[in-house]
Design an enzyme around this catalytic site. Structure first.
Site, PDB file in Angstrom:
ATOM      1  N   ASP A 118      39.376 -92.149  66.059  1.00 18.38           N
ATOM      2  CA  ASP A 118      39.635 -91.989  67.497  1.00 18.38           C
ATOM      3  C   ASP A 118      38.893 -90.786  68.064  1.00 18.38           C
ATOM      4  OD1 ASP A 118      41.190 -89.777  66.810  1.00 18.38           O
ATOM      5  OD2 ASP A 118      43.072 -90.836  66.994  1.00 18.38           O
ATOM      6  N   GLY A 119      38.724 -89.746  67.247  1.00 12.21           N
ATOM      7  CA  GLY A 119      37.949 -88.602  67.698  1.00 12.21           C
ATOM      8  C   GLY A 119      36.491 -88.947  67.909  1.00 12.21           C
ATOM      9  N   ARG A 124      34.284 -89.080  71.614  1.00 11.68           N
ATOM     10  CA  ARG A 124      32.994 -88.420  71.874  1.00 11.68           C
ATOM     11  C   ARG A 124      31.897 -89.452  72.136  1.00 11.68           C
ATOM     12  NH1 ARG A 124      35.255 -85.504  67.623  1.00 11.68           N
ATOM     13  NH2 ARG A 124      34.069 -86.704  66.090  1.00 11.68           N
ATOM     14  N   ASP A 170      50.099 -87.354  64.438  1.00 12.42           N
ATOM     15  CA  ASP A 170      49.903 -86.623  63.175  1.00 12.42           C
ATOM     16  C   ASP A 170      51.184 -85.935  62.726  1.00 12.42           C
ATOM     17  OD1 ASP A 170      47.257 -87.352  63.044  1.00 12.42           O
ATOM     18  OD2 ASP A 170      46.499 -85.495  63.920  1.00 12.42           O
ATOM     19  N   ASP A 184      47.256 -87.929  69.769  1.00 13.58           N
ATOM     20  CA  ASP A 184      46.711 -87.709  68.434  1.00 13.58           C
ATOM     21  C   ASP A 184      47.546 -86.705  67.659  1.00 13.58           C
ATOM     22  OD1 ASP A 184      44.559 -88.087  66.463  1.00 13.58           O
ATOM     23  OD2 ASP A 184      44.075 -86.004  66.892  1.00 13.58           O
ATOM     24  N   SER A 239      40.318 -87.269  76.581  1.00 16.01           N
ATOM     25  CA  SER A 239      41.402 -87.115  77.556  1.00 16.01           C
ATOM     26  C   SER A 239      42.505 -86.234  76.986  1.00 16.01           C
ATOM     27  CB  SER A 239      41.982 -88.477  77.939  1.00 16.01           C
ATOM     28  OG  SER A 239      42.596 -89.100  76.818  1.00 16.01           O
ATOM     29  N   ASP A 263      42.517 -91.206  62.340  1.00 11.35           N
ATOM     30  CA  ASP A 263      42.518 -89.977  63.131  1.00 11.35           C
ATOM     31  C   ASP A 263      41.086 -89.532  63.404  1.00 11.35           C
ATOM     32  OD1 ASP A 263      43.269 -87.665  64.420  1.00 11.35           O
ATOM     33  OD2 ASP A 263      43.644 -86.549  62.593  1.00 11.35           O
TER      34      ASP A 263
END
Length: 229
Positions: free
Chosen positions: A59-60, A64, A81, A77, A70, A56
């Site tokens: 991917d964040g 960035r 979760d 995401d 998007s 998690d």
């Protein structure tokens, strides 16, 4: 018109193939495999589930780093979760008694996050993490401090994994198991106590989030009625 549609299709495909979104698909796949073996191999389940959870953050970072933020990725995401946590809570509800404890946690988790997302839309904000105008210092701290947020989220997931690992059968009494583990002087008891505190903070924040978001929805309704002729 046909040319516009042809140009739109490659653009849509490119968003689906953003690096952070591909990481998101991997998370879904890892969770599918994890839950397929959750009762037959708890250790493998724990490793796959926790690895998916850690992705998690990956991917964040990718979003960035590669400028590939998007709306689809953000929704993917959050849905990943919420669904993964919900599935784990359902499994725990089958292992421990009273099962209502875990089903209530599931309902609180989904309701608070759904209301927060919807209230964000009504308020015209770009992110559900924009809570600077909240009157709750704990709520502002949670979304304003990444370390505190990380501690609370990790605590919840690790606590649920621990509870699954230490369950010896499918008719365990939740309170007895927790108390028994805490009274043992061991690294596990320390980890359990540490995650319990973070978990309690997260549930308190969920309640605050749900009430705050509900207030936004109610205020929106009041303002809408006042504008009527």
């Amino acid at each position: 018109m046909a040319k516009k549609e042809e140009r739109a299709r490659p653009e849509m495909l490119s968003v689906y193939l953003y690096i952070p979104n591909i990481v998101g698909y991997m998370r879904v796949l890892l969770n599918c495999v994890a839950f397929a073996v959750c009762f037959s191999n708890k250790t493998l389940f724990s490793l796959l589930y926790f690895f998916s959870f850690c992705c998690d953050a990956v991917d964040g970072w990718c979003a960035r780093r590669f400028n590939q933020v998007s709306t689809f990725g953000a929704v993917l995401d959050m849905v990943t979760d919420r669904v993964s946590t919900a599935c784990l809570l359902v499994i725990l509800s089958q292992v421990y008694r009273p099962s209502l404890v875990f089903l209530s946690l599931l309902a609180l988790d989904i309701a608070s996050h759904w209301l927060q997302m919807y209230s964000t839309f009504l308020a015209g904000k770009s992110s559900h993490k924009d809570v600077k105008d909240s009157t709750s210092w704990l709520f502002r701290l949670y979304y304003g401090n990444r370390i505190f947020m990380c501690y609370c989220c990790v605590s919840c997931e690790v606590l649920y994994i621990i509870l699954l690992l230490i369950a010896k059968n499918q008719t365990e009494n939740l309170l007895n198991v927790v108390v028994s583990t805490l009274t043992q002087i061991s690294p596990l008891s320390f980890l359990l106590a540490l995650t319990l505190f973070g978990w309690s903070m997260k549930q308190t924040i969920n309640i605050i989030q749900m009430k705050t978001a509900a207030d936004v929805c109610v205020l929106y309704d009041i303002e809408k009625q006042q504008k009527k002729p």
